[in-house]
Enzyme design. Structure first.
Site, PDB file in Angstrom:
ATOM      1  N   CYS A  64       0.831  -1.206   0.000  1.00  0.00           N
ATOM      2  CA  CYS A  64       0.000   0.000   0.000  1.00  0.00           C
ATOM      3  C   CYS A  64       0.868   1.259   0.000  1.00  0.00           C
ATOM      4  CB  CYS A  64      -0.937  -0.009   1.189  1.00  0.00           C
ATOM      5  SG  CYS A  64      -0.080   0.201   2.776  1.00  0.00           S
ATOM      6  N   ALA A  67       3.016   1.612   3.048  1.00  0.00           N
ATOM      7  CA  ALA A  67       4.173   0.713   3.005  1.00  0.00           C
ATOM      8  C   ALA A  67       5.306   1.318   2.192  1.00  0.00           C
ATOM      9  CB  ALA A  67       3.765  -0.638   2.424  1.00  0.00           C
ATOM     10  N   ARG A  98      11.895  -5.580   6.011  1.00  0.00           N
ATOM     11  CA  ARG A  98      12.667  -5.615   4.759  1.00  0.00           C
ATOM     12  C   ARG A  98      14.148  -5.910   4.965  1.00  0.00           C
ATOM     13  NH1 ARG A  98      12.685  -1.416   0.445  1.00  0.00           N
ATOM     14  NH2 ARG A  98      12.943  -3.146  -0.968  1.00  0.00           N
ATOM     15  N   HIS A 197       6.198   6.198  -2.270  1.00  0.00           N
ATOM     16  CA  HIS A 197       7.554   6.669  -2.593  1.00  0.00           C
ATOM     17  C   HIS A 197       7.520   8.146  -2.967  1.00  0.00           C
ATOM     18  CE1 HIS A 197       8.112   2.301  -4.218  1.00  0.00           C
ATOM     19  NE2 HIS A 197       8.161   2.331  -2.902  1.00  0.00           N
TER      20      HIS A 197
END
Length: 544
Positions: A64, A67, A98, A197
């Site tokens: 999403c 995230a 991650r 991002h």
């Protein structure tokens, strides 16, 4: 037994088979996201539909917006306290998932091991959570006195209307020596983590980049953009750069610090690794400060050498160029010896890559060095320019989803803008074949007739494995175990399982050895899922 696999399926038949189970309307939409690559040197690649919403009911591999913002971009920064404003689940799920590695540095400040959340309850959803957020920021400040505190909005926050930016502004004024700012990165805000991002890039550039005015005197200064230090990749890249005499001012954002972001404007060149997640910052650094950018790739030994040479060519200093060549000459013999050894066993093996942004492209370099063939690839959150190259950017239509993301206006800084090279110097480099702000995308490097799929889903992944029988499937944790139950090893290229680094020269050696073990193991041929041995339930779709 021959090491070369002969696949009997025609690409058009594979595409038809993938679409067969869908209702007609869904099949028409998905067909535009499944492309048979027909690109050659003389042909333009066909258009692919990307960065569109996943069809409801399809089990996507995407993440999403939250995230992408918190987990991908800001997660690897060690000395900023990242507070998730929302229920505890979002903060907990994005906590250290991650495998971003970090070095605490001489100051020892490392908050990555903590999970910070306002832990909103029902009453906070009903009456608002701004007071709770203020208290959380104050508590984090009192405990750690960090240089910066970031706030990440989750879905309920956007729905109830909490103003995280107003709270951040108020607390920044109150605390004085701590930079507090927020991100409107509600999970539903974009079609995938790609929106997160973009949102993260905007806010970091607005509130942080340029804050450290102390000049840097190093000779060859770069920013490394789109490298997240998964499994220690960033450590290996920094080792190589330091060995060459190149100073990495700021990594966005693997093993990053507050001061790195704040000093990014002092670099002379920006080097972009993951094009999708970070090209926004590269463009803004050029517009505001005059720092040009180039596309690089440190995944694969040959790609690493090529990228180092490209950096050396930009600076144009013979001393640096000679040092880069000496480093390559020193590092490559061990790489080549390992590659030669494993290639005797991996030559002709096949792989599929469906990974995030640029990784599905970059990792093909390593497979090529091992003599392996990529049968099919695609991105979870790529845009058309990630597939077809930046030449298509003017033709990409801005849709309603893209308009959810704030577009910030960036202008040349009246005091700090300083073109690193004159127009004549830039033109001379370009006339010699040097490429600035250039990326050809995934498609041209894929073989003709290969299948390129955007936003692959669980059903299509299993169908591809059934049809093409690859020796290796590369994706993420959500796909890992279902694919392995089909008797095919899966290598996580989002978080590397427990491996890495895979970047640079030593990383290439690690990757060769690990893939050699994976595809050479006989255990996969004995794998049978329970429903394959004894199917107890079968069903048909209503439209069949």
């Amino acid at each position: 037994m021959s090491k070369t696999k002969v696949v009997q399926w025609d690409p058009a038949d594979i595409k038809e088979e993938l679409l067969k189970k869908y209702p007609p309307k869904v099949a028409r939409k998905r067909a535009k996201q499944i492309m048979i690559n027909e690109a050659t040197e003389s042909e333009a690649p066909p258009e692919i539909v990307a960065n569109v919403r996943t069809i409801p009911g399809i089990i996507t591999m995407r993440g999403c917006t939250y995230a992408g913002c918190k987990g991908v971009i800001m997660g690897p920064t060690r000395d900023i306290v990242n507070i998730t404003h929302g229920p505890i689940g979002c903060g907990f799920y994005s906590w250290l998932t991650r495998r971003n590695q970090t070095s605490p540095g001489p100051d020892g400040e490392n908050y990555m091991t903590y999970c910070f959340s306002t832990d909103m309850q029902d009453q906070d959803i009903i009456f608002g959570g701004e007071k709770k957020l203020e208290a959380a920021i104050q508590e984090a400040y009192d405990l750690f006195h960090p240089k910066g505190i970031c706030i990440f909005s989750t879905c309920p926050v956007g729905l109830i209307g909490d103003d995280v930016h107003a709270v951040a502004k108020k607390m920044k004024a109150k605390l004085g020596d701590c930079n507090v700012f927020g991100f409107s990165c509600e999970g539903y805000k974009g079609v995938s983590q790609s929106a997160g991002h973009h949102i993260a890039n905007n806010q970091v550039f607005t509130h942080l980049v340029g804050e450290n005015k102390e000049p840097r005197t190093e000779e060859y200064k770069i920013n490394l953009l789109g490298e997240y230090n998964i499994g220690g990749d960033g450590f290996e890249i920094d080792r190589i750069l330091k060995k060459c005499g190149i100073t990495n001012i700021a990594t966005f954002s693997g093993n990053s610090t507050y001061d790195q972001f704040a000093s990014a404007q002092h670099a002379d060149l920006s080097c972009v690794m993951c094009h999708r997640s970070i090209n926004y910052v590269a463009d803004m650094l050029e517009t505001k400060y005059g720092i040009p950018w180039i596309k690089v790739n440190f995944i694969g030994a040959e790609a690493t050498a090529k990228s180092l040479r490209k950096i050396g060519e930009y600076f144009g200093d013979k001393k640096l160029i000679d040092k880069i060549e000496a480093v390559i000459a020193e590092e490559m013999p061990e790489v080549e010896a390992t590659a030669k050894d494993v290639r005797s066993r991996t030559e002709g093996k096949t792989a599929m890559l469906f990974v995030g942004g640029s990784r599905a492209h970059h990792y093909q370099e390593l497979f090529n060095e091992m003599g392996m063939k990529t049968l099919s690839a695609g991105y979870e959150f790529g845009h058309r320019d990630d597939y077809e190259g930046r030449r298509v950017i003017p033709d990409i239509k801005v849709d309603a989803d893209s308009r959810n993301i704030e577009e910030i206006e960036v202008e040349a800084d009246p005091e700090l803008y300083s073109p690193r090279k004159t127009e004549a110097e830039i033109k001379a480099l370009e006339d010699a074949g040097y490429e600035f702000k250039h990326y050809d995308g995934l498609n041209p490097d894929m073989d003709k007739g290969t299948i390129i799929i955007d936003d692959l889903n669980q059903y299509e992944a299993e169908k591809l494995v059934e049809l093409l029988k690859p020796d290796l499937f590369c994706a993420g944790i959500k796909e890992k175990f279902s694919i392995q139950k089909l008797g095919v090893p899966l290598k996580q290229l989002h978080s590397y399982d427990s491996g890495g680094p895979y970047a640079g020269f030593k990383g290439a050696i690690n990757f060769y050895k690990e893939i050699d073990r994976l595809v050479g193991s006989k255990v996969w041929s004995y794998m049978k899922a329970p429903w394959q041995e004894n199917p107890e339930l079968t069903a048909t779709f209503v439209w069949e």
